[in-house]
Scaffold this motif. Structure first.
Motif, short mmCIF file in Angstrom:
data_model
loop_
_atom_site.label_atom_id
_atom_site.label_comp_id
_atom_site.label_asym_id
_atom_site.label_seq_id
_atom_site.Cartn_x
_atom_site.Cartn_y
_atom_site.Cartn_z
N ASP A 78 9.90 -39.77 -44.63
CA ASP A 78 9.10 -39.38 -45.72
C ASP A 78 7.90 -38.64 -44.99
O ASP A 78 7.29 -37.87 -45.77
CB ASP A 78 8.65 -40.61 -46.43
CG ASP A 78 9.59 -41.08 -47.38
OD1 ASP A 78 10.71 -40.60 -47.66
OD2 ASP A 78 9.47 -42.37 -48.03
N PHE A 79 7.64 -39.00 -43.88
CA PHE A 79 6.47 -38.54 -42.79
C PHE A 79 6.90 -37.69 -41.66
O PHE A 79 6.05 -37.79 -40.73
CB PHE A 79 5.79 -39.73 -42.35
CG PHE A 79 5.27 -41.02 -43.57
CD1 PHE A 79 3.92 -40.24 -44.22
CD2 PHE A 79 5.92 -41.63 -44.01
CE1 PHE A 79 3.41 -41.36 -45.28
CE2 PHE A 79 5.59 -42.65 -44.96
CZ PHE A 79 4.26 -42.36 -45.79
N ALA A 80 7.87 -36.77 -42.09
CA ALA A 80 8.48 -36.24 -40.94
C ALA A 80 7.43 -35.36 -40.27
O ALA A 80 7.36 -34.90 -39.27
CB ALA A 80 9.88 -35.29 -41.34
N GLN A 81 6.51 -34.68 -41.31
CA GLN A 81 5.74 -33.78 -40.95
C GLN A 81 4.35 -34.45 -40.04
O GLN A 81 3.88 -33.61 -38.99
CB GLN A 81 4.91 -32.97 -42.00
CG GLN A 81 3.76 -34.20 -42.70
CD GLN A 81 4.67 -34.91 -43.82
OE1 GLN A 81 5.66 -35.13 -43.71
NE2 GLN A 81 3.85 -34.98 -44.98
N TYR A 82 4.26 -35.52 -39.74
CA TYR A 82 3.32 -36.25 -38.67
C TYR A 82 4.03 -36.70 -37.67
O TYR A 82 3.68 -37.32 -36.57
CB TYR A 82 3.01 -37.51 -39.57
CG TYR A 82 1.94 -37.05 -40.81
CD1 TYR A 82 0.99 -36.51 -40.52
CD2 TYR A 82 2.43 -37.69 -41.92
CE1 TYR A 82 0.19 -36.29 -41.77
CE2 TYR A 82 2.12 -37.61 -43.25
CZ TYR A 82 0.76 -36.83 -43.01
OH TYR A 82 0.00 -36.75 -44.38
N ARG A 83 5.44 -36.15 -37.17
CA ARG A 83 5.94 -36.77 -35.81
C ARG A 83 5.29 -36.16 -34.70
O ARG A 83 5.08 -36.89 -33.66
CB ARG A 83 7.57 -36.32 -35.82
CG ARG A 83 8.11 -36.76 -35.00
CD ARG A 83 9.58 -36.34 -34.81
NE ARG A 83 10.44 -37.25 -35.68
CZ ARG A 83 10.64 -38.44 -35.44
NH1 ARG A 83 10.45 -39.04 -33.95
NH2 ARG A 83 11.30 -39.15 -36.33
N ASP A 84 4.95 -34.86 -34.67
CA ASP A 84 4.13 -34.20 -33.68
C ASP A 84 2.89 -35.07 -33.15
O ASP A 84 2.49 -35.21 -32.36
CB ASP A 84 4.07 -32.77 -33.62
CG ASP A 84 5.39 -32.09 -33.60
OD1 ASP A 84 6.32 -32.73 -33.04
OD2 ASP A 84 5.43 -30.92 -34.14
N GLU A 85 2.20 -35.33 -34.45
CA GLU A 85 0.91 -36.13 -34.21
C GLU A 85 1.12 -37.50 -33.49
O GLU A 85 0.39 -37.86 -32.78
CB GLU A 85 0.34 -36.20 -35.80
CG GLU A 85 -0.98 -37.10 -35.84
CD GLU A 85 -1.56 -37.19 -37.41
OE1 GLU A 85 -1.46 -36.12 -37.95
OE2 GLU A 85 -1.50 -38.06 -37.90
N PHE A 86 2.16 -38.24 -34.02
CA PHE A 86 2.63 -39.44 -33.44
C PHE A 86 2.68 -39.26 -31.99
O PHE A 86 2.32 -39.96 -31.16
CB PHE A 86 3.68 -39.98 -34.10
CG PHE A 86 4.40 -41.37 -33.25
CD1 PHE A 86 3.85 -42.48 -32.94
CD2 PHE A 86 5.72 -40.72 -32.77
CE1 PHE A 86 4.38 -43.26 -32.21
CE2 PHE A 86 6.42 -41.83 -32.17
CZ PHE A 86 5.58 -42.97 -31.71
N ILE A 87 3.67 -38.12 -31.56
CA ILE A 87 3.93 -38.03 -30.16
C ILE A 87 2.78 -37.70 -29.41
O ILE A 87 2.62 -38.11 -28.24
CB ILE A 87 5.01 -37.08 -30.13
CG1 ILE A 87 6.35 -37.43 -30.78
CG2 ILE A 87 5.16 -36.47 -28.60
CD1 ILE A 87 7.04 -38.50 -29.70
N GLU A 88 1.91 -36.82 -29.96
CA GLU A 88 0.81 -36.42 -29.22
C GLU A 88 -0.25 -37.79 -28.92
O GLU A 88 -0.81 -37.88 -27.76
CB GLU A 88 -0.12 -35.72 -30.12
CG GLU A 88 -1.49 -34.97 -29.45
CD GLU A 88 -2.01 -33.94 -30.38
OE1 GLU A 88 -3.24 -33.73 -29.78
OE2 GLU A 88 -1.57 -33.54 -31.21
N LEU A 89 -0.26 -38.73 -29.77
CA LEU A 89 -0.94 -40.04 -29.67
C LEU A 89 -0.15 -40.72 -28.74
O LEU A 89 -0.84 -41.50 -27.66
CB LEU A 89 -1.16 -40.64 -31.06
CG LEU A 89 -1.70 -42.16 -30.91
CD1 LEU A 89 -2.92 -42.21 -30.28
CD2 LEU A 89 -1.37 -42.83 -32.22
#
Length: 335
Positions: free
Chosen positions: A281-292
């Motif tokens: 449901d939150f696939a659009q935030y995966r890059d944001e997560f990896i960056e953190l």
């Protein structure tokens, strides 16, 4: 040859080794452009797989009888019909319980083992880590000073939730199974307190650990634990519902509707946010997560713990142990 663990029959209640069948088939061949032949190197074992063994409506279709058991893998590209993936590239894939798989290139994600070793991408930098991030940050929305309680807190999702909440200035309370895991939650993963869900006086123990009530409860367990948590939820508490591992093998409904009725009353009176979610449901935030997360993992600021079991042939026994809580960390099969 390609070894595969297939679903042999649907379990009734707790699964057993007879529910799985090991077969050998030919290594699959590439056909369509944009496809890649993968040699699986590591296989993630996770509680949701038990749910996929049931013939019931869910967020994803059940595994069919005779089909390969599903699962995330770290795999090496062997052959490629896609210019984006050269042979030898390590990728995060959904190769399942088998040695080889063919996948669409668009579904793959290359991994960088200079950041962390391969199993980390099935753990803190993979779906469990991202699940923790999405559920906590996008649904739980914790604030400094709040109390965050985490079910199944030493698992790969729960342990990441606790560490992220702690970095935000929250009081973190672990719910885990047994004294050893409670100790692990505090000493290895940095929780402020830990409660054993097997404690016959769980309600009193949890109330002591949460003197100011609970603002965020990250749900991974369900059942008796949820019953104990609900009376401690503060006004406007948030409950990301990630999993219900205690109920995956339930053969039927609860004997009565008391539990649901009480919960729904509290949802209304306390204006709770109770939301189930699937990580996609939150696939659009995966890059944001990896960056953190990637820099924190690389610097050793995120604690990890993986239980690595050698051999695809041992996958069913390891999985059954996972459902009984015998693992200490993220369960990974090294093929």
């Amino acid at each position: 040859m390609n070894r595969q663990w297939q679903l042999a029959r649907r379990p009734v209640g707790d699964p057993s080794s007879g529910d799985f069948r090991l077969v050998e088939t030919a290594v699959p061949e590439l056909a369509a452009s944009g496809s890649v032949l993968l040699h699986n190197r590591y296989l993630s074992l996770d509680p949701y797989m038990r749910w996929r063994m049931n013939d019931a409506k869910s967020y994803a279709p059940p595994v069919a009888i005779g089909d390969v058991m599903v699962g995330a893998t770290i795999a090496e590209v062997v052959q490629s019909n896609d210019s984006g993936f050269e042979p030898g590239t390590l990728v995060l894939a959904g190769g399942g319980w088998q040695d080889y798989a063919v996948a669409k290139a668009a579904t793959l994600r290359a991994i960088d083992t200079s950041v962390a070793d391969a199993p980390a991408f099935l753990s803190v930098l993979g779906s469990p880590g991202f699940t923790a991030y999405a559920g906590l940050m996008k649904i739980g929305m914790p604030k400094a000073g709040e109390t965050v309680v985490v079910g199944a807190a030493t698992g790969p999702v729960g342990s990441m939730v606790g560490q992220l909440a702690k970095r935000l200035g929250c009081r973190t309370v672990a719910i885990a199974g047994g004294g050893e895991k409670c100790k692990l939650a505090i000493e290895h993963f940095g929780f402020d307190a830990a409660v054993d869900h097997r404690d016959p006086d769980l309600a009193a123990a949890l109330a002591t650990a949460c003197p100011n009530g609970i603002d965020v409860y990250f749900e991974n367990i369900g059942g008796r634990v949820l019953d104990t948590v609900v009376p401690l939820l503060n006004d406007f508490a948030r409950v990301p519902v990630c999993g219900l591992v205690s109920q995956y093998s339930d053969e039927g409904s609860y004997p009565d509707e008391t539990r649901l009725a009480l919960l729904m009353r509290d949802v209304l009176v306390k204006r709770l946010t109770l939301r189930g979610f699937i990580v996609t449901d939150f696939a659009q935030y995966r890059d944001e997560f990896i960056e953190l997360a990637a820099p924190l993992v690389a610097k050793g600021e995120i604690a990890r713990l993986e239980d690595v079991v050698d051999g695809l042939e041992n996958a069913p026994d390891a999985f059954l142990g996972l459902l009984k809580g015998r693992n200490r960390g993220k369960l990974v099969i090294k093929l």
